[in-house]
Scaffold this motif. Sequence first.
Motif, mmCIF file in Angstrom:
data_model
loop_
_atom_site.group_PDB
_atom_site.id
_atom_site.type_symbol
_atom_site.label_atom_id
_atom_site.label_comp_id
_atom_site.label_asym_id
_atom_site.label_seq_id
_atom_site.Cartn_x
_atom_site.Cartn_y
_atom_site.Cartn_z
ATOM 1 N N LEU A 1 6.367 11.122 -4.692
ATOM 2 C CA LEU A 1 7.635 10.606 -5.208
ATOM 3 C C LEU A 1 7.918 9.238 -4.606
ATOM 4 O O LEU A 1 7.891 9.080 -3.380
ATOM 5 C CB LEU A 1 8.778 11.563 -4.847
ATOM 6 N N GLU A 2 8.170 8.271 -5.452
ATOM 7 C CA GLU A 2 8.752 6.993 -5.007
ATOM 8 C C GLU A 2 10.234 7.104 -5.339
ATOM 9 O O GLU A 2 10.646 6.900 -6.477
ATOM 10 C CB GLU A 2 8.103 5.806 -5.728
ATOM 11 N N GLY A 3 11.030 7.443 -4.341
ATOM 12 C CA GLY A 3 12.391 7.916 -4.575
ATOM 13 C C GLY A 3 13.383 6.884 -5.066
ATOM 14 O O GLY A 3 14.511 7.251 -5.426
ATOM 15 N N THR B 1 14.247 1.331 6.934
ATOM 16 C CA THR B 1 12.831 1.341 6.590
ATOM 17 C C THR B 1 12.458 2.527 5.718
ATOM 18 O O THR B 1 13.055 3.605 5.795
ATOM 19 C CB THR B 1 11.945 1.369 7.850
ATOM 20 N N GLU B 2 11.419 2.302 4.937
ATOM 21 C CA GLU B 2 10.864 3.383 4.128
ATOM 22 C C GLU B 2 10.400 4.530 5.026
ATOM 23 O O GLU B 2 10.592 5.704 4.689
ATOM 24 C CB GLU B 2 9.688 2.863 3.294
ATOM 25 N N ALA B 3 9.813 4.195 6.165
ATOM 26 C CA ALA B 3 9.321 5.238 7.060
ATOM 27 C C ALA B 3 10.460 6.115 7.585
ATOM 28 O O ALA B 3 10.308 7.327 7.735
ATOM 29 C CB ALA B 3 8.548 4.611 8.217
ATOM 30 N N ILE C 1 6.213 11.721 -0.045
ATOM 31 C CA ILE C 1 7.539 11.111 -0.166
ATOM 32 C C ILE C 1 7.449 9.642 0.227
ATOM 33 O O ILE C 1 7.006 9.296 1.327
ATOM 34 C CB ILE C 1 8.553 11.835 0.741
ATOM 35 N N HIS C 2 7.873 8.798 -0.689
ATOM 36 C CA HIS C 2 7.879 7.354 -0.466
ATOM 37 C C HIS C 2 9.133 6.757 -1.091
ATOM 38 O O HIS C 2 9.881 7.442 -1.792
ATOM 39 C CB HIS C 2 6.657 6.688 -1.132
ATOM 40 N N ALA C 3 9.343 5.470 -0.846
ATOM 41 C CA ALA C 3 10.290 4.676 -1.626
ATOM 42 C C ALA C 3 9.623 3.333 -1.871
ATOM 43 O O ALA C 3 8.787 2.886 -1.083
ATOM 44 C CB ALA C 3 11.619 4.499 -0.894
ATOM 45 N N ASP C 4 9.988 2.708 -2.958
ATOM 46 C CA ASP C 4 9.255 1.530 -3.411
ATOM 47 C C ASP C 4 9.910 0.236 -2.929
ATOM 48 O O ASP C 4 11.062 0.231 -2.478
ATOM 49 C CB ASP C 4 9.187 1.553 -4.942
ATOM 50 N N GLY D 1 5.565 9.430 3.702
ATOM 51 C CA GLY D 1 4.826 8.172 3.658
ATOM 52 C C GLY D 1 5.038 7.326 4.901
ATOM 53 O O GLY D 1 6.142 7.218 5.413
ATOM 54 N N HIS D 2 3.910 6.747 5.412
ATOM 55 C CA HIS D 2 3.964 5.804 6.537
ATOM 56 C C HIS D 2 4.344 6.518 7.841
ATOM 57 O O HIS D 2 4.262 7.731 7.924
ATOM 58 C CB HIS D 2 4.872 4.618 6.200
ATOM 59 N N ASN D 3 4.738 5.763 8.800
ATOM 60 C CA ASN D 3 5.062 6.290 10.129
ATOM 61 C C ASN D 3 5.956 5.251 10.775
ATOM 62 O O ASN D 3 5.677 4.043 10.688
ATOM 63 C CB ASN D 3 3.769 6.495 10.942
ATOM 64 N N GLY E 1 0.802 -1.202 0.000
ATOM 65 C CA GLY E 1 0.000 0.000 0.000
ATOM 66 C C GLY E 1 0.836 1.253 0.000
ATOM 67 O O GLY E 1 0.318 2.349 0.061
ATOM 68 N N CYS E 2 2.136 1.112 -0.094
ATOM 69 C CA CYS E 2 3.004 2.274 -0.044
ATOM 70 C C CYS E 2 3.057 2.986 -1.359
ATOM 71 O O CYS E 2 3.738 3.971 -1.494
ATOM 72 C CB CYS E 2 4.410 1.892 0.386
ATOM 73 N N GLY E 3 2.345 2.495 -2.335
ATOM 74 C CA GLY E 3 2.376 3.152 -3.626
ATOM 75 C C GLY E 3 3.188 2.395 -4.630
ATOM 76 O O GLY E 3 3.316 2.805 -5.757
ATOM 77 N N GLY E 4 3.735 1.290 -4.202
ATOM 78 C CA GLY E 4 4.541 0.516 -5.109
ATOM 79 C C GLY E 4 3.737 -0.336 -6.064
ATOM 80 O O GLY E 4 4.290 -0.908 -6.983
HETATM 81 ZN ZN ZN Z 1 5.282 4.103 0.650
#
Ligand code: ZN
Length: 306
Positions: A270-272, A142-144, A197-200, A104-106, A24-27
């Motif tokens: 952004l999925e960085g 972590t992505e968070a 802001i996210h990463a995949d 993105g996320h926490n 669900g992170c956008g990936g």
């Molecule tokens: Zn994400």
Amino acid sequence: MRVRDVRLPAVALTVVMAVAATSGCGGAAPVAAPVPASSVPVSEAAVSPSPTPELSPSLVPTPTRSPSATPSKKASASPAATRAGGAGPRTAGLAGKTIVIDPGHNRNNFQHAAEIGKQVPDGNGGQKTCDTTGTSTNDGYTEAAYTWDVAQRLAGLLRAAGANVVMTLGADTPWGPCITERARIGNTSKAAVVIGIHADGGTAGGTGFHVMEPGLPGPIQAESHRLAIAVRDAYRAAGMRPASYIGTDGLNPRVDMAGLNLSTVPKVMLEGGNMRNASDAAMLKSPEFRQKTAEALVTALSTFLS
Ligand SMILES: [Zn+2]
């Protein structure tokens, strides 16, 4: 999750979208076939509190130009913060603007599976989980943690440039907030722009970044597309390549992202980079590159708002 390398002609009028089960992170990516469970990285699946419900494939028009719906902001008394001599990011046009940063996320989501696992409207007739833990590199960055760090760097740069920065979560936010709440914050802040802001967490062989932009036709689509291009261009100039495994030339219109569907102000996410790719992971873990990332986003926001 595994995605196919879907390449679309620039002039395509429609994009076939199907959504795979994801953190669900956008990936989740446009794919043409069901995703074999064996292709999901084990550790990513392990940190996901629950699978995201799949949506039916739908035909999605690509962004088209239409009159701008960007909210205008009154000029403030903040001094111009454009740097002399070309050093640092471009900051013209940022002073006095309200900019919402949505990391993105926490970092605490993993301790709140019940809270973040509840279903919320996705803004396109379906539902999604409130929030997810996000992904991580193979060695546990972590992505968070990534999104929080880039967000803090970005906030500092924007404030120095005279912008009014609003964050969708703070250091003491216990979990989430839900993706619906994140969208609400952007809308009620009357933000000139929202940057997520996210990463995949793609397959190990996939490299690069993509910028998710609203795929549903609506008043923010054209301006968000212009923002997506600014983010893509600035981040590519910072050294990250557009994704090899998702989207088209770094851009990825989406109809399944509540944060985009529910926004009434221009927004992209952004999925960085791909945290599951060794090369990308090394960049995302680098504080120096995260600073370059934040500076690239400042330049992109300046370009968009100027
Ligand atoms: Zn994400």
